[in-house]
Design a protein around this motif. Structure first.
Motif, PDB file in Angstrom:
ATOM      1  N   VAL A  53      25.054  -2.015   8.720  1.00 13.08           N
ATOM      2  CA  VAL A  53      25.630  -0.683   8.547  1.00 13.08           C
ATOM      3  C   VAL A  53      24.989   0.281   9.527  1.00 13.08           C
ATOM      4  CG1 VAL A  53      26.136  -1.102   6.109  1.00 13.08           C
ATOM      5  CG2 VAL A  53      23.962  -0.051   6.761  1.00 13.08           C
ATOM      6  N   SER A  54      25.524   1.491   9.594  1.00 15.24           N
ATOM      7  CA  SER A  54      25.017   2.466  10.564  1.00 15.24           C
ATOM      8  C   SER A  54      24.321   3.657   9.899  1.00 15.24           C
ATOM      9  CB  SER A  54      26.173   2.980  11.439  1.00 15.24           C
ATOM     10  OG  SER A  54      27.179   3.576  10.633  1.00 15.24           O
ATOM     11  N   GLY A  55      24.093   3.573   8.617  1.00 18.70           N
ATOM     12  CA  GLY A  55      23.487   4.697   7.908  1.00 18.70           C
ATOM     13  C   GLY A  55      22.008   4.853   8.211  1.00 18.70           C
ATOM     14  N   ARG A  56      21.467   5.978   7.758  1.00 20.20           N
ATOM     15  CA  ARG A  56      20.043   6.267   7.937  1.00 20.20           C
ATOM     16  C   ARG A  56      19.311   6.125   6.599  1.00 20.20           C
ATOM     17  NH1 ARG A  56      18.236   8.179  12.629  1.00 20.20           N
ATOM     18  NH2 ARG A  56      19.816   8.496  14.257  1.00 20.20           N
ATOM     19  N   TYR A  57      18.013   5.856   6.680  1.00 26.50           N
ATOM     20  CA  TYR A  57      17.235   5.503   5.504  1.00 26.50           C
ATOM     21  C   TYR A  57      16.001   6.397   5.351  1.00 26.50           C
ATOM     22  CZ  TYR A  57      19.885   1.115   5.415  1.00 26.50           C
ATOM     23  OH  TYR A  57      20.888   0.177   5.356  1.00 26.50           O
ATOM     24  N   PRO A  58      15.618   6.689   4.113  1.00 28.23           N
ATOM     25  CA  PRO A  58      14.307   7.295   3.885  1.00 28.23           C
ATOM     26  C   PRO A  58      13.210   6.282   4.207  1.00 28.23           C
ATOM     27  CG  PRO A  58      15.362   6.749   1.798  1.00 28.23           C
ATOM     28  CD  PRO A  58      16.365   6.462   2.869  1.00 28.23           C
ATOM     29  N   VAL A  59      11.992   6.769   4.355  1.00 25.92           N
ATOM     30  CA  VAL A  59      10.887   5.919   4.803  1.00 25.92           C
ATOM     31  C   VAL A  59       9.708   6.027   3.848  1.00 25.92           C
ATOM     32  CG1 VAL A  59       9.285   5.398   6.690  1.00 25.92           C
ATOM     33  CG2 VAL A  59      11.597   6.226   7.202  1.00 25.92           C
ATOM     34  N   LEU A  60       9.116   4.871   3.550  1.00 27.26           N
ATOM     35  CA  LEU A  60       7.914   4.796   2.731  1.00 27.26           C
ATOM     36  C   LEU A  60       6.791   4.176   3.557  1.00 27.26           C
ATOM     37  CD1 LEU A  60       6.217   4.722   0.113  1.00 27.26           C
ATOM     38  CD2 LEU A  60       7.388   2.564  -0.459  1.00 27.26           C
ATOM     39  N   TYR A  61       5.697   4.909   3.723  1.00 26.04           N
ATOM     40  CA  TYR A  61       4.503   4.396   4.382  1.00 26.04           C
ATOM     41  C   TYR A  61       3.557   3.865   3.306  1.00 26.04           C
ATOM     42  CZ  TYR A  61       6.204   6.804   8.530  1.00 26.04           C
ATOM     43  OH  TYR A  61       6.986   7.210   9.587  1.00 26.04           O
ATOM     44  N   MET A  62       3.020   2.657   3.510  1.00 27.33           N
ATOM     45  CA  MET A  62       2.109   2.066   2.542  1.00 27.33           C
ATOM     46  C   MET A  62       0.864   1.524   3.242  1.00 27.33           C
ATOM     47  SD  MET A  62       4.650   0.091  -0.170  1.00 27.33           S
ATOM     48  CE  MET A  62       3.339  -0.054  -1.398  1.00 27.33           C
ATOM     49  N   HIS A  63      -0.292   1.772   2.623  1.00 26.23           N
ATOM     50  CA  HIS A  63      -1.558   1.260   3.139  1.00 26.23           C
ATOM     51  C   HIS A  63      -1.752  -0.199   2.712  1.00 26.23           C
ATOM     52  CE1 HIS A  63      -2.217   5.476   3.917  1.00 26.23           C
ATOM     53  NE2 HIS A  63      -2.109   5.743   2.629  1.00 26.23           N
ATOM     54  N   ASP A  64      -2.773  -0.840   3.269  1.00 22.50           N
ATOM     55  CA  ASP A  64      -3.067  -2.253   2.967  1.00 22.50           C
ATOM     56  C   ASP A  64      -1.826  -3.116   3.168  1.00 22.50           C
ATOM     57  OD1 ASP A  64      -5.883  -2.167   2.228  1.00 22.50           O
ATOM     58  OD2 ASP A  64      -5.252  -1.026   0.475  1.00 22.50           O
ATOM     59  N   GLY A  65      -1.196  -2.945   4.320  1.00 24.83           N
ATOM     60  CA  GLY A  65       0.067  -3.614   4.597  1.00 24.83           C
ATOM     61  C   GLY A  65       0.006  -5.126   4.542  1.00 24.83           C
ATOM     62  N   HIS A  66      -1.163  -5.707   4.754  1.00 25.49           N
ATOM     63  CA  HIS A  66      -1.314  -7.159   4.698  1.00 25.49           C
ATOM     64  C   HIS A  66      -1.144  -7.700   3.283  1.00 25.49           C
ATOM     65  CE1 HIS A  66      -5.070  -5.111   4.021  1.00 25.49           C
ATOM     66  NE2 HIS A  66      -5.579  -6.180   3.472  1.00 25.49           N
ATOM     67  N   ASN A  67      -1.280  -6.828   2.288  1.00 25.90           N
ATOM     68  CA  ASN A  67      -1.176  -7.252   0.890  1.00 25.90           C
ATOM     69  C   ASN A  67       0.167  -6.885   0.257  1.00 25.90           C
ATOM     70  OD1 ASN A  67      -3.775  -8.330   0.836  1.00 25.90           O
ATOM     71  ND2 ASN A  67      -4.699  -6.408   0.166  1.00 25.90           N
ATOM     72  N   LEU A  68       1.153  -6.541   1.052  1.00 19.22           N
ATOM     73  CA  LEU A  68       2.415  -6.045   0.499  1.00 19.22           C
ATOM     74  C   LEU A  68       3.489  -7.108   0.356  1.00 19.22           C
ATOM     75  CD1 LEU A  68       2.808  -2.638   2.400  1.00 19.22           C
ATOM     76  CD2 LEU A  68       1.803  -3.054   0.134  1.00 19.22           C
ATOM     77  N   PHE A  69       3.606  -8.020   1.317  1.00 19.39           N
ATOM     78  CA  PHE A  69       4.788  -8.872   1.397  1.00 19.39           C
ATOM     79  C   PHE A  69       4.523 -10.379   1.377  1.00 19.39           C
ATOM     80  CE2 PHE A  69       5.614  -4.990   4.001  1.00 19.39           C
ATOM     81  CZ  PHE A  69       6.591  -4.406   3.208  1.00 19.39           C
ATOM     82  N   ASP A  70       3.512 -10.820   2.092  1.00 24.44           N
ATOM     83  CA  ASP A  70       3.340 -12.249   2.379  1.00 24.44           C
ATOM     84  C   ASP A  70       2.009 -12.737   1.821  1.00 24.44           C
ATOM     85  OD1 ASP A  70       3.123 -14.772   3.446  1.00 24.44           O
ATOM     86  OD2 ASP A  70       3.545 -14.169   5.511  1.00 24.44           O
ATOM     87  N   VAL A  71       2.065 -13.631   0.832  1.00 27.35           N
ATOM     88  CA  VAL A  71       0.844 -14.146   0.209  1.00 27.35           C
ATOM     89  C   VAL A  71      -0.061 -14.814   1.240  1.00 27.35           C
ATOM     90  CG1 VAL A  71      -0.047 -15.847  -1.430  1.00 27.35           C
ATOM     91  CG2 VAL A  71       1.904 -14.422  -2.062  1.00 27.35           C
ATOM     92  N   ALA A  72       0.516 -15.487   2.214  1.00 23.15           N
ATOM     93  CA  ALA A  72      -0.273 -16.207   3.215  1.00 23.15           C
ATOM     94  C   ALA A  72      -1.132 -15.275   4.055  1.00 23.15           C
ATOM     95  CB  ALA A  72       0.655 -17.012   4.121  1.00 23.15           C
ATOM     96  N   LYS A  73      -0.755 -14.007   4.154  1.00 22.64           N
ATOM     97  CA  LYS A  73      -1.516 -13.059   4.976  1.00 22.64           C
ATOM     98  C   LYS A  73      -2.379 -12.122   4.132  1.00 22.64           C
ATOM     99  CE  LYS A  73       1.980 -13.108   8.551  1.00 22.64           C
ATOM    100  NZ  LYS A  73       1.687 -13.022   9.942  1.00 22.64           N
ATOM    101  N   SER A  74      -2.345 -12.278   2.824  1.00 26.05           N
ATOM    102  CA  SER A  74      -3.039 -11.364   1.927  1.00 26.05           C
ATOM    103  C   SER A  74      -4.529 -11.686   1.839  1.00 26.05           C
ATOM    104  CB  SER A  74      -2.422 -11.425   0.525  1.00 26.05           C
ATOM    105  OG  SER A  74      -2.629 -12.701  -0.051  1.00 26.05           O
ATOM    106  N   ASN A  75      -5.281 -10.718   1.345  1.00 26.60           N
ATOM    107  CA  ASN A  75      -6.723 -10.901   1.196  1.00 26.60           C
ATOM    108  C   ASN A  75      -7.089 -11.815   0.031  1.00 26.60           C
ATOM    109  OD1 ASN A  75      -7.471  -9.336   3.339  1.00 26.60           O
ATOM    110  ND2 ASN A  75      -7.974  -7.520   2.151  1.00 26.60           N
ATOM    111  N   PHE A  76      -6.338 -11.707  -1.059  1.00 27.35           N
ATOM    112  CA  PHE A  76      -6.749 -12.352  -2.303  1.00 27.35           C
ATOM    113  C   PHE A  76      -5.697 -13.321  -2.853  1.00 27.35           C
ATOM    114  CE2 PHE A  76      -8.334  -7.926  -2.093  1.00 27.35           C
ATOM    115  CZ  PHE A  76      -9.673  -8.202  -1.854  1.00 27.35           C
TER     116      PHE A  76
END
Length: 307
Positions: A53-76
């Motif tokens: 689509v061509s719409g625009r989106y709001p944005v969320l900035y989050m800290h500790d990005g390594h722990n947000l999405f991928d277990v393989a890249k997380s600290n714990f």
């Protein structure tokens, strides 16, 4: 010119796609220069349908990005599952899908990058001494905030289809990242319209060390918020904590912060929220469990209805 050069450099990076699935698309930028800081690293989530689509989106900035999405890249070996939480919140129809900018923590420099500089400057006595020991170097959260609100946001708004206004820009983090999110919200009210301060580490150092100075710590945060909070003006803040492990220390400090919001005329349930999760520990699985609820309240389209 310096800002323009940084933005051009960012735009020239080659993104590494991590996933292209029904759950949205992940892109990683492994080495991002930031003036006066260690090199930063980003994992960005583009919502399902972004490429169609061509719409625009709001944005969320989050800290500790390594722990947000991928277990393989997380600290714990556990994550917030921020993409899943965003999809769940959006499925309710009350939250628009947000682009998520996950900013990785810079290893051993995390503490000095996340400790609010203005709070550090106001600290004294043994609290300040303990902060200095934990930081093991210059506190650079002011530079980190300048980078997020300046070059990083400028690049994000140029590289992706965003809605760049204050009411469409949020910031969320936990523990020291919770303090950093409150810091960004207070010091850049024209940039960040919403903040999630999850399990904020109000003691700022080892809570056992400052137990004898708890009144001084409470006064520090009360004065810090009092000097910066202002009026809601359509802004919104979420705060919370559990009752187990490190979170067990937070209630007395959070209660002081809550009282300051109320005294400043912010309406609970509309402008701010503060919740306690009985039995919840200070860890990613606990934050993941309540993240859909956090997003559902913090990022709701209708900001004038208490939920």
């Amino acid at each position: 010119m310096r800002l323009l050069a940084i933005v051009v450099a960012l735009l020239a990076f080659t993104a590494a796609p991590l996933a292209a699935e029904d759950a949205g698309r992940l892109i990683e930028y492994e080495r991002v220069p930031a003036a006066g800081l260690p090199d930063q690293r980003l994992t960005i989530w583009l919502p399902l349908g972004y490429d169609a689509v061509s719409g625009r989106y709001p944005v969320l900035y989050m800290h500790d990005g390594h722990n947000l999405f991928d277990v393989a890249k997380s600290n714990f070996n556990k994550i917030w599952a921020a993409d899943t939480a965003m999809l769940a919140a959006a499925a309710s129809g009350e939250v628009e899908p947000h682009i998520i900018i996950g900013i990785w923590a810079p290893g051993q420099n995390r503490y000095r990058q996340y400790l609010p500089r203005s709070a550090y400057d106001a600290a004294a006595g043994s609290l300040r001494t303990q902060m200095d020991a934990a930081a093991n170097g210059t506190v650079v959260s002011d530079r980190y905030l300048d980078w997020i609100a300046g070059p990083l946001k400028t690049w994000v708004d140029a590289a992706f289809r965003t809605r760049p206004g204050r009411d469409d820009t949020a910031i969320v983090g936990s523990s020291m990242g919770g303090l950093m999110s409150c810091y960004a919200f207070l010091e850049r009210p024209e940039v960040f319209g919403r903040a999630g301060c999850v399990s904020s580490h109000w003691p700022a150092v080892d809570p056992r060390v400052v137990e004898g100075e708890s009144e001084r710590v409470k006064a520090l945060w009360d004065g810090w918020f009092a000097a910066r909070l202002g009026q809601p003006d359509g802004r919104r803040v979420w705060m919370d904590h559990g009752t187990a492990t490190l979170d067990a220390y937070y209630a007395p400090y959070q209660q002081v912060v809550d009282a300051r919001f109320a005294a400043a005329g912010w309406q609970r349930g509309r402008d701010w929220e503060s919740r306690v999760y009985e039995g919840a520990e200070h860890e990613e699985n606990a934050w993941a469990a309540r993240l859909p609820e956090i997003f559902g309240w913090l990022l709701a389209k209708d900001r004038n209805v208490a939920r």
